[in-house]
Write a protein that holds these residues in place. Structure first.
Motif, short mmCIF file in Angstrom:
data_model
loop_
_atom_site.label_atom_id
_atom_site.label_comp_id
_atom_site.label_asym_id
_atom_site.label_seq_id
_atom_site.Cartn_x
_atom_site.Cartn_y
_atom_site.Cartn_z
N ASP A 1 -1.63 13.98 -3.49
CA ASP A 1 -0.95 14.77 -4.26
C ASP A 1 -1.08 14.59 -6.38
O ASP A 1 -0.70 14.33 -7.13
N GLY A 2 -2.88 14.18 -6.20
CA GLY A 2 -2.98 15.02 -7.59
C GLY A 2 -4.27 13.26 -7.78
O GLY A 2 -4.89 13.34 -6.81
N THR A 3 -4.62 12.68 -9.11
CA THR A 3 -5.71 12.01 -9.45
C THR A 3 -5.86 10.29 -9.62
O THR A 3 -4.21 10.84 -10.68
N SER A 4 -6.26 9.66 -9.62
CA SER A 4 -5.84 7.83 -11.06
C SER A 4 -5.49 8.45 -12.02
O SER A 4 -4.55 7.86 -12.60
N VAL A 5 -6.16 9.08 -12.77
CA VAL A 5 -5.82 9.41 -13.46
C VAL A 5 -4.62 10.41 -14.70
O VAL A 5 -3.74 10.02 -15.11
N GLU A 6 -4.16 11.08 -13.35
CA GLU A 6 -2.89 11.41 -13.57
C GLU A 6 -1.73 10.73 -13.46
O GLU A 6 -0.79 10.79 -14.27
N LEU A 7 -1.85 9.35 -12.44
CA LEU A 7 -1.47 8.12 -12.50
C LEU A 7 -1.53 6.98 -13.84
O LEU A 7 -0.95 6.72 -14.51
N LEU A 8 -2.26 6.76 -14.29
CA LEU A 8 -2.68 6.30 -15.96
C LEU A 8 -1.96 7.16 -16.48
O LEU A 8 -1.61 6.35 -17.14
N GLU A 9 -1.84 8.08 -16.67
CA GLU A 9 -1.43 8.40 -18.19
C GLU A 9 0.54 8.82 -17.43
O GLU A 9 0.95 9.05 -18.62
N ASP B 1 1.99 -6.06 -11.50
CA ASP B 1 1.29 -5.54 -10.55
C ASP B 1 -0.32 -4.95 -11.07
O ASP B 1 -0.62 -4.69 -11.89
N ILE B 2 -1.61 -5.45 -9.97
CA ILE B 2 -2.81 -4.61 -10.53
C ILE B 2 -2.88 -3.55 -9.17
O ILE B 2 -2.50 -3.67 -8.37
N VAL B 3 -3.40 -2.87 -10.15
CA VAL B 3 -2.79 -1.42 -9.20
C VAL B 3 -4.92 -0.87 -8.49
O VAL B 3 -5.71 -0.74 -9.40
N ILE B 4 -4.91 -1.14 -7.83
CA ILE B 4 -6.31 -0.41 -7.04
C ILE B 4 -6.15 0.71 -6.88
O ILE B 4 -5.30 1.56 -5.52
N CYS B 5 -6.69 2.09 -7.50
CA CYS B 5 -6.47 3.63 -6.67
C CYS B 5 -7.18 4.48 -6.58
O CYS B 5 -8.71 4.33 -7.52
N ASP B 6 -7.49 5.04 -5.16
CA ASP B 6 -7.89 5.45 -5.01
C ASP B 6 -8.10 6.63 -6.38
O ASP B 6 -7.23 7.39 -6.61
N TYR B 7 -9.99 7.56 -6.52
CA TYR B 7 -9.20 8.34 -7.61
C TYR B 7 -8.98 9.82 -6.56
O TYR B 7 -7.95 10.11 -7.98
N LYS B 8 -9.09 10.70 -6.22
CA LYS B 8 -8.20 11.39 -5.19
C LYS B 8 -7.58 11.31 -4.60
O LYS B 8 -7.90 10.74 -3.53
N THR C 1 1.13 -0.97 0.35
CA THR C 1 0.22 -0.03 -0.50
C THR C 1 0.86 1.20 0.35
O THR C 1 2.65 1.70 0.41
N THR C 2 0.11 2.57 -0.33
CA THR C 2 0.84 3.68 0.00
C THR C 2 0.50 4.59 -0.47
O THR C 2 -0.85 3.98 -0.96
N MET C 3 0.06 5.92 0.51
CA MET C 3 -0.57 7.53 -0.14
C MET C 3 -0.89 7.98 -0.69
O MET C 3 -1.46 9.05 -0.69
N SER C 4 -0.34 7.96 -1.78
CA SER C 4 0.19 9.14 -2.67
C SER C 4 1.07 8.44 -3.93
O SER C 4 0.87 7.47 -3.94
N LEU C 5 0.61 9.26 -5.26
CA LEU C 5 0.95 9.06 -6.27
C LEU C 5 2.87 8.50 -6.39
O LEU C 5 3.19 8.31 -7.26
#
Length: 418
Positions: free
Chosen positions: A58-66, A48-55, A30-34
């Motif tokens: 330090d950012g959003t899941s969309v930023e991680l996907l990008e 890895d299978i990533v389960i990510c909170d949207y918000k 687990t981690t608490m940040s992008l």
């Protein structure tokens, strides 16, 4: 080797989800940040299978996907959120998420989604996404898949609704030389939702983005008969002008899409681009020797899922299964067995537990609610059968919509079903 990475700034939510997912027997981190997630993913030797909170702070899941796409790090990402906001879900799907799930629905939606991705419980031995079948017709399809999967040929898969076109497409991808590269699944019916106001420039950019994310990989185009003529033109233009390095696998339940070409409803150039090779899946009624093996597979699956000790089908039940014409094909068979597992009062499925009447024309199953501990499962099954329409689901359950609404609230089934 799989690993589950949970990204959530709520330690309580992370801990709860970790406990729920411990059944898979995988490493869970687990981690608490992008920032922490990016560091882990850059160094990870896992799949890895990533389960990510949207918000996140330090950012959003969309930023991680990008960021993943930009750095060519290919991971399955599932976005979870407390917010039931459709625009957020659309934004996430555009960015390449596998799913967008509300946190309250993790039991109903997230865990089954992970089971399909990595296996779990009884079916972990099934690495193929294609279900066990032994008919001569399907053996021939398997032979074709084995021959074409390693090639770069585009594939057109046709067949009636519910016959398993998308799993077959996924199996071709799994067996291909591109299985370690991304696979983007585009539902043609969803494209208008992802591109509101019919903005052609936005639509063109959206399709370009999908293809860019799948570079050197595979794009599965589901339900291509639902592509608008403009969208067909855009796809063909991108393929012709940019020549992306992708393999296309298309599916449709229109038996002869060539008729749509002849009527001017489907672009001939796109049709021939997609139909470099063709697989037609026969309906289940033409593969009767597959019915019982598939039914037994689903029986095992749902016995495990609903904590039932069901041993099998009795002789009359098998005869009833074998003589039904299955107009809904495998999807209908799956639903019928699931309902039977939920309704069964003994440790063997009888013909009375299989609730369909006249072969091919009978009404949908009715799910009598008994106070036997399985009410929640029955309600979810009825809602799925009704396509989420509560009025229809209430009719299947034999209760009023008011009563159904109260039970949905009681069991915290969620807001998916309106």
């Amino acid at each position: 080797m799989y690993r589950i990475l949970i990204i959530d700034d709520s330690p309580a939510d992370s801990d709860e989800l970790s406990r729920k997912l411990a059944c898979f027997g995988l490493d869970i981190v687990t981690t608490m940040s992008l920032k922490g997630a990016k560091s882990m993913l850059e160094k990870s030797a896992y799949r890895d299978i990533v389960i990510c909170d949207y918000k996140l702070p330090d950012g959003t899941s969309v930023e991680l996907l990008e960021w993943l796409a930009k750095n060519k790090i290919y991971r399955d990402v599932i976005v979870v959120s407390d917010m039931a906001d459709n625009p957020l879900a659309i934004e996430s799907f555009r960015a390449g998420t596998k799913d967008y799930i509300q946190k309250r629905q993790t039991d109903q939606l997230l865990i089954p989604r992970l089971k399909r991705l990595i296996g779990g419980g009884f079916d972990s031995e099934y690495k193929s996404v294609v279900l066990p079948r032994s008919s001569a017709q399907f053996n021939e399809i398997q032979r074709i898949i084995t021959r074409i999967a390693p090639t770069r040929l585009n594939v057109l898969i046709t067949g009636e609704g519910g016959c398993g076109k998308e799993p077959l497409a996924q199996e071709i991808y799994r067996m291909s030389n591109r299985s370690d590269r991304p696979c983007m699944v585009i539902d043609s019916a969803m494209l208008p939702m992802l591109c509101p106001y019919n903005n052609k420039q936005t639509a063109y950019q959206m399709v370009e983005d999908y293809f860019a994310k799948a570079e050197h990989g595979t794009v599965i185009l589901d339900h291509i008969h639902l592509l608008s003529f403009d969208m067909q033109t855009m796809i063909l233009n991108i393929l012709d002008r940019q020549r992306p390095d992708i393999r296309l696998i298309a599916t449709t339940n229109v038996g002869d899409i060539a008729d749509k070409v002849n009527k001017g409803e489907f672009r001939q150039g796109l049709y021939y681009t997609l139909r470099q090779t063709h697989i037609d899946i026969p309906p289940l009624r033409e593969c009767k020797e597959d019915i019982i093996p598939l039914a037994e597979f689903f029986l095992q699956r749902y016995s495990y899922e609903f904590f039932r000790q069901i041993k099998g089908f009795d002789a009359k039940a098998k005869r009833k299964l074998s003589t039904h014409t299955w107009p809904g094909n495998i999807r209908e068979l799956k639903h019928a067995v699931r309902f039977a597992v939920i309704e069964a009062t003994g440790d063997v499925i009888t013909s009375k537990d299989l609730d369909f009447d006249n072969p091919g024309t009978g009404p949908p199953p009715r799910f009598t609610l008994r106070d036997d501990g399985y009410e929640k499962a029955k309600i979810i099954a009825a809602l799925e059968q009704a396509g989420g329409v509560r009025q229809i689901a209430a009719g299947l359950l034999g209760i009023s919509r008011v009563t159904l609404n109260k039970k949905i609230t009681k069991y915290e089934i969620g807001t998916t079903y309106g």
